[in-house]
Scaffold this motif. Structure first.
Motif, PDB file in Angstrom:
ATOM      1  N   SER A 172       0.812  -1.225   0.000  1.00  0.00           N
ATOM      2  CA  SER A 172       0.000   0.000   0.000  1.00  0.00           C
ATOM      3  C   SER A 172       0.841   1.270   0.000  1.00  0.00           C
ATOM      4  O   SER A 172       0.482   2.269  -0.640  1.00  0.00           O
ATOM      5  CB  SER A 172      -0.941   0.007   1.212  1.00  0.00           C
ATOM      6  N   HIS A 173       1.979   1.254   0.712  1.00  0.00           N
ATOM      7  CA  HIS A 173       2.758   2.486   0.796  1.00  0.00           C
ATOM      8  C   HIS A 173       3.408   2.844  -0.542  1.00  0.00           C
ATOM      9  O   HIS A 173       3.784   3.998  -0.764  1.00  0.00           O
ATOM     10  CB  HIS A 173       3.822   2.389   1.894  1.00  0.00           C
ATOM     11  N   LYS A 174       3.490   1.891  -1.465  1.00  0.00           N
ATOM     12  CA  LYS A 174       4.057   2.185  -2.784  1.00  0.00           C
ATOM     13  C   LYS A 174       3.068   2.926  -3.677  1.00  0.00           C
ATOM     14  O   LYS A 174       3.449   3.484  -4.703  1.00  0.00           O
ATOM     15  CB  LYS A 174       4.482   0.884  -3.468  1.00  0.00           C
ATOM     16  N   ASN A 175       1.775   2.887  -3.323  1.00  0.00           N
ATOM     17  CA  ASN A 175       0.757   3.663  -4.029  1.00  0.00           C
ATOM     18  C   ASN A 175       0.597   3.245  -5.485  1.00  0.00           C
ATOM     19  O   ASN A 175       0.383   4.073  -6.374  1.00  0.00           O
ATOM     20  CB  ASN A 175       1.088   5.166  -3.943  1.00  0.00           C
ATOM     21  N   VAL A 176       0.684   1.950  -5.727  1.00  0.00           N
ATOM     22  CA  VAL A 176       0.460   1.456  -7.088  1.00  0.00           C
ATOM     23  C   VAL A 176      -0.996   1.684  -7.502  1.00  0.00           C
ATOM     24  O   VAL A 176      -1.284   1.914  -8.682  1.00  0.00           O
ATOM     25  CB  VAL A 176       0.842  -0.031  -7.186  1.00  0.00           C
ATOM     26  N   THR A 177      -1.912   1.655  -6.543  1.00  0.00           N
ATOM     27  CA  THR A 177      -3.308   1.945  -6.877  1.00  0.00           C
ATOM     28  C   THR A 177      -3.452   3.357  -7.427  1.00  0.00           C
ATOM     29  O   THR A 177      -4.220   3.595  -8.370  1.00  0.00           O
ATOM     30  CB  THR A 177      -4.213   1.766  -5.642  1.00  0.00           C
ATOM     31  N   GLY A 210      14.031  15.083 -11.539  1.00  0.00           N
ATOM     32  CA  GLY A 210      12.714  14.479 -11.530  1.00  0.00           C
ATOM     33  C   GLY A 210      11.591  15.491 -11.649  1.00  0.00           C
ATOM     34  O   GLY A 210      11.759  16.667 -11.327  1.00  0.00           O
ATOM     35  N   LEU A 211      10.448  15.009 -12.108  1.00  0.00           N
ATOM     36  CA  LEU A 211       9.202  15.759 -12.010  1.00  0.00           C
ATOM     37  C   LEU A 211       8.465  15.239 -10.780  1.00  0.00           C
ATOM     38  O   LEU A 211       8.372  14.021 -10.582  1.00  0.00           O
ATOM     39  CB  LEU A 211       8.347  15.563 -13.261  1.00  0.00           C
ATOM     40  N   TYR A 212       7.925  16.152  -9.974  1.00  0.00           N
ATOM     41  CA  TYR A 212       7.370  15.773  -8.682  1.00  0.00           C
ATOM     42  C   TYR A 212       5.859  15.936  -8.652  1.00  0.00           C
ATOM     43  O   TYR A 212       5.293  16.827  -9.294  1.00  0.00           O
ATOM     44  CB  TYR A 212       8.011  16.605  -7.567  1.00  0.00           C
ATOM     45  N   VAL A 213       5.222  15.060  -7.840  1.00  0.00           N
ATOM     46  CA  VAL A 213       3.772  15.067  -7.758  1.00  0.00           C
ATOM     47  C   VAL A 213       3.353  14.668  -6.349  1.00  0.00           C
ATOM     48  O   VAL A 213       4.064  13.913  -5.667  1.00  0.00           O
ATOM     49  CB  VAL A 213       3.174  14.095  -8.807  1.00  0.00           C
ATOM     50  N   ASP A 214       2.226  15.169  -5.908  1.00  0.00           N
ATOM     51  CA  ASP A 214       1.608  14.713  -4.662  1.00  0.00           C
ATOM     52  C   ASP A 214       1.127  13.276  -4.883  1.00  0.00           C
ATOM     53  O   ASP A 214       0.359  13.027  -5.823  1.00  0.00           O
ATOM     54  CB  ASP A 214       0.425  15.625  -4.325  1.00  0.00           C
ATOM     55  N   PRO A 215       1.548  12.316  -4.043  1.00  0.00           N
ATOM     56  CA  PRO A 215       1.162  10.927  -4.307  1.00  0.00           C
ATOM     57  C   PRO A 215      -0.334  10.676  -4.257  1.00  0.00           C
ATOM     58  O   PRO A 215      -0.813   9.677  -4.802  1.00  0.00           O
ATOM     59  CB  PRO A 215       1.902  10.143  -3.214  1.00  0.00           C
ATOM     60  N   GLU A 216      -1.092  11.554  -3.617  1.00  0.00           N
ATOM     61  CA  GLU A 216      -2.537  11.365  -3.518  1.00  0.00           C
ATOM     62  C   GLU A 216      -3.309  12.074  -4.631  1.00  0.00           C
ATOM     63  O   GLU A 216      -4.535  11.993  -4.687  1.00  0.00           O
ATOM     64  CB  GLU A 216      -3.039  11.861  -2.150  1.00  0.00           C
ATOM     65  N   ASP A 217      -2.611  12.776  -5.516  1.00  0.00           N
ATOM     66  CA  ASP A 217      -3.270  13.556  -6.566  1.00  0.00           C
ATOM     67  C   ASP A 217      -3.164  12.809  -7.897  1.00  0.00           C
ATOM     68  O   ASP A 217      -2.234  13.021  -8.688  1.00  0.00           O
ATOM     69  CB  ASP A 217      -2.631  14.939  -6.664  1.00  0.00           C
ATOM     70  N   PRO A 235       5.089   6.959  -7.703  1.00  0.00           N
ATOM     71  CA  PRO A 235       4.388   7.883  -6.800  1.00  0.00           C
ATOM     72  C   PRO A 235       4.252   7.346  -5.372  1.00  0.00           C
ATOM     73  O   PRO A 235       3.173   7.388  -4.770  1.00  0.00           O
ATOM     74  CB  PRO A 235       3.021   8.017  -7.477  1.00  0.00           C
ATOM     75  N   SER A 236       5.324   6.825  -4.817  1.00  0.00           N
ATOM     76  CA  SER A 236       5.297   6.200  -3.492  1.00  0.00           C
ATOM     77  C   SER A 236       4.882   7.189  -2.406  1.00  0.00           C
ATOM     78  O   SER A 236       5.160   8.394  -2.490  1.00  0.00           O
ATOM     79  CB  SER A 236       6.686   5.639  -3.171  1.00  0.00           C
ATOM     80  N   ARG A 237       4.249   6.654  -1.375  1.00  0.00           N
ATOM     81  CA  ARG A 237       3.847   7.490  -0.248  1.00  0.00           C
ATOM     82  C   ARG A 237       5.001   7.749   0.721  1.00  0.00           C
ATOM     83  O   ARG A 237       4.932   8.679   1.521  1.00  0.00           O
ATOM     84  CB  ARG A 237       2.681   6.828   0.503  1.00  0.00           C
ATOM     85  N   TYR A 238       6.036   6.933   0.673  1.00  0.00           N
ATOM     86  CA  TYR A 238       7.213   7.174   1.526  1.00  0.00           C
ATOM     87  C   TYR A 238       8.320   6.214   1.120  1.00  0.00           C
ATOM     88  O   TYR A 238       8.052   5.052   0.810  1.00  0.00           O
ATOM     89  CB  TYR A 238       6.893   6.977   3.008  1.00  0.00           C
ATOM     90  N   VAL A 274      11.968  10.441 -15.064  1.00  0.00           N
ATOM     91  CA  VAL A 274      11.293   9.928 -13.881  1.00  0.00           C
ATOM     92  C   VAL A 274      10.271  10.936 -13.359  1.00  0.00           C
ATOM     93  O   VAL A 274      10.502  12.142 -13.348  1.00  0.00           O
ATOM     94  CB  VAL A 274      12.286   9.559 -12.757  1.00  0.00           C
ATOM     95  N   ILE A 275       9.130  10.379 -12.944  1.00  0.00           N
ATOM     96  CA  ILE A 275       8.111  11.130 -12.206  1.00  0.00           C
ATOM     97  C   ILE A 275       8.015  10.481 -10.833  1.00  0.00           C
ATOM     98  O   ILE A 275       7.785   9.268 -10.734  1.00  0.00           O
ATOM     99  CB  ILE A 275       6.737  11.071 -12.901  1.00  0.00           C
ATOM    100  N   VAL A 276       8.215  11.270  -9.783  1.00  0.00           N
ATOM    101  CA  VAL A 276       8.218  10.722  -8.428  1.00  0.00           C
ATOM    102  C   VAL A 276       7.404  11.620  -7.503  1.00  0.00           C
ATOM    103  O   VAL A 276       7.110  12.769  -7.833  1.00  0.00           O
ATOM    104  CB  VAL A 276       9.653  10.584  -7.872  1.00  0.00           C
ATOM    105  N   SER A 277       7.063  11.081  -6.354  1.00  0.00           N
ATOM    106  CA  SER A 277       6.424  11.897  -5.333  1.00  0.00           C
ATOM    107  C   SER A 277       7.493  12.618  -4.510  1.00  0.00           C
ATOM    108  O   SER A 277       8.683  12.286  -4.595  1.00  0.00           O
ATOM    109  CB  SER A 277       5.569  11.029  -4.414  1.00  0.00           C
ATOM    110  N   ARG A 278       7.082  13.586  -3.730  1.00  0.00           N
ATOM    111  CA  ARG A 278       8.017  14.297  -2.861  1.00  0.00           C
ATOM    112  C   ARG A 278       8.160  13.621  -1.505  1.00  0.00           C
ATOM    113  O   ARG A 278       8.720  14.191  -0.572  1.00  0.00           O
ATOM    114  CB  ARG A 278       7.557  15.740  -2.658  1.00  0.00           C
ATOM    115  N   ALA A 279       7.678  12.397  -1.387  1.00  0.00           N
ATOM    116  CA  ALA A 279       7.626  11.731  -0.094  1.00  0.00           C
ATOM    117  C   ALA A 279       8.971  11.125   0.287  1.00  0.00           C
ATOM    118  O   ALA A 279       9.698  10.599  -0.557  1.00  0.00           O
ATOM    119  CB  ALA A 279       6.548  10.646  -0.109  1.00  0.00           C
ATOM    120  N   GLY A 280       9.274  11.188   1.582  1.00  0.00           N
ATOM    121  CA  GLY A 280      10.467  10.540   2.092  1.00  0.00           C
ATOM    122  C   GLY A 280      11.727  11.055   1.434  1.00  0.00           C
ATOM    123  O   GLY A 280      11.921  12.258   1.244  1.00  0.00           O
TER     124      GLY A 280
END
Length: 347
Positions: A178-183, A287-294, A251-254, A271-277
């Motif tokens: 779940s923390h990887k946010n594959v969903t 990298g291009l950054y994104v909110d993992p929940e958006d 887009p991992s959550r951490y 690469v597109i990644v989240s800003r988490a962790g």
């Protein structure tokens, strides 16, 4: 370490069935501890004493490098431990056993003379969440495996075709927990396909363990036929699959580091990644950054990269340059110096 230093690998019973266990003998002498792990843990954690079996081994050690959240109680010598992340404590709602993780970590930290953190984020988490003295924590980044590098398009395409990919594709590499946010990635991909009119397929590589939520969602998507999820792939196939991808999305959550991001950049893949962790430490300005929940924002970034060859080229060059900052030789030199100091030898 001194020229006459002797090394020994210690393999617990719980790891003996691991596919890589048989490769250890090529690295050095291996002692296989055949006592059940639960007996070891009871002795060290509950009794707080050196384990009486394999006494000669424990007494011979000047230093023990703990690599998997477990360290022995030594009759002599010191422990240096490696901590990769504190994700269960950062996202406790996703990890029902987070208190058990905390207890294991507490035991490890109590026995450790020094701690290696694989990122500044992990170091800061140790200080903030576990109250560790920052002077005891040494940041040593993982390095870039030389197998990951740009590969000719024709060679990469040959490998991709073996996985049913004959055209452009987006890549994810990692676990499905779940923390990887594959969903989130799956939902964003469907949005990009349907609203952004992209044609690229999605390749998801990695263990399906803990992946029930993601796999269940995948089966319900309207674009499921364009998503390829083969599970693990061979080590030889992974670099060309990175190199052949239009982009890598993570887009991992951490994350305590985010090794797949480094591997993708080393292959020249945007690469597109989240800003988490620790992910901003790894991707830097490449990298291009994104909110993992958006999911909508992630879908928009996917569409932008696929539609803009100039942006893709810019990100590719920046990623190759960023990947050069992570070198196993430099990391090994730093770790060696720390081990020398911990063992009582002058650096």
């Amino acid at each position: 370490m001194p020229q006459d230093a002797q090394y020994r690998l210690v393999l617990r019973r719980g790891w003996m069935a691991h596919p890589a266990a048989g490769t250890l003998d090529a690295l050095g002498p291996v002692t296989r501890i055949r006592v059940p792990d639960r007996v070891l843990f009871f002795w060290w954690d509950c009794l707080g004493r050196p384990f009486p079996v394999y006494r000669r081994l424990w007494k011979s050690l000047d230093l023990f490098l703990a690599t998997c959240l477990v360290a022995p109680v030594l009759p002599r010598g010191r422990v240096v431990s490696i901590v990769y992340d504190l994700i269960p404590l950062r996202l406790p709602e996703l990890f029902p056993d987070h208190e058990e993780f905390r207890k294991k970590l507490e035991q490890l930290l109590l026995r450790s003379y020094a701690i290696v953190a694989i990122s500044r984020r992990t170091r800061d988490d140790l200080v903030e969440l576990m109250g560790v003295d920052p002077e005891r924590v040494h940041v040593i980044y993982p390095g870039r495996d030389e197998a990951f590098h740009p590969i000719p398009p024709s060679q990469a395409a040959d490998v991709a075709r073996r996985y049913g990919l004959s055209g452009p594709y987006i890549l994810y590499v990692g676990a499905l927990g779940s923390h990887k946010n594959v969903t989130g990635l799956l939902r964003a991909y469907q949005l990009a396909r349907e609203e952004g009119k992209i044609s690229a397929k999605l390749l998801i590589v990695g263990s399906r363990h803990w992946g029930d939520e993601a796999l269940t969602l995948l089966r319900t998507l309207r674009v499921r036929d364009d998503i390829v999820a083969p599970g693990f792939v061979s080590e030889a196939d992974l670099p060309p699959l990175y190199a052949g991808a239009e982009l890598f999305a993570f887009p991992s959550r951490y994350e305590g580091f985010g090794l797949p991001v480094l591997e993708a950049m080393a292959c020249g893949t945007p690469v597109i990644v989240s800003r988490a962790g620790a992910l901003p430490e790894v991707a830097g300005e490449a990298g291009l950054y994104v909110d993992p929940e958006d999911c909508a924002a992630l879908a928009d970034l996917i569409r932008r990269v696929l539609a803009d060859p100039a942006l893709k080229a810019k990100l590719s060059v920046a990623g190759l340059k960023q990947a050069e900052n992570f070198c196993w030789t430099r990391s090994a030199v730093r770790l060696r110096a720390l081990l020398q100091e911990a063992a009582g030898h002058k650096i």
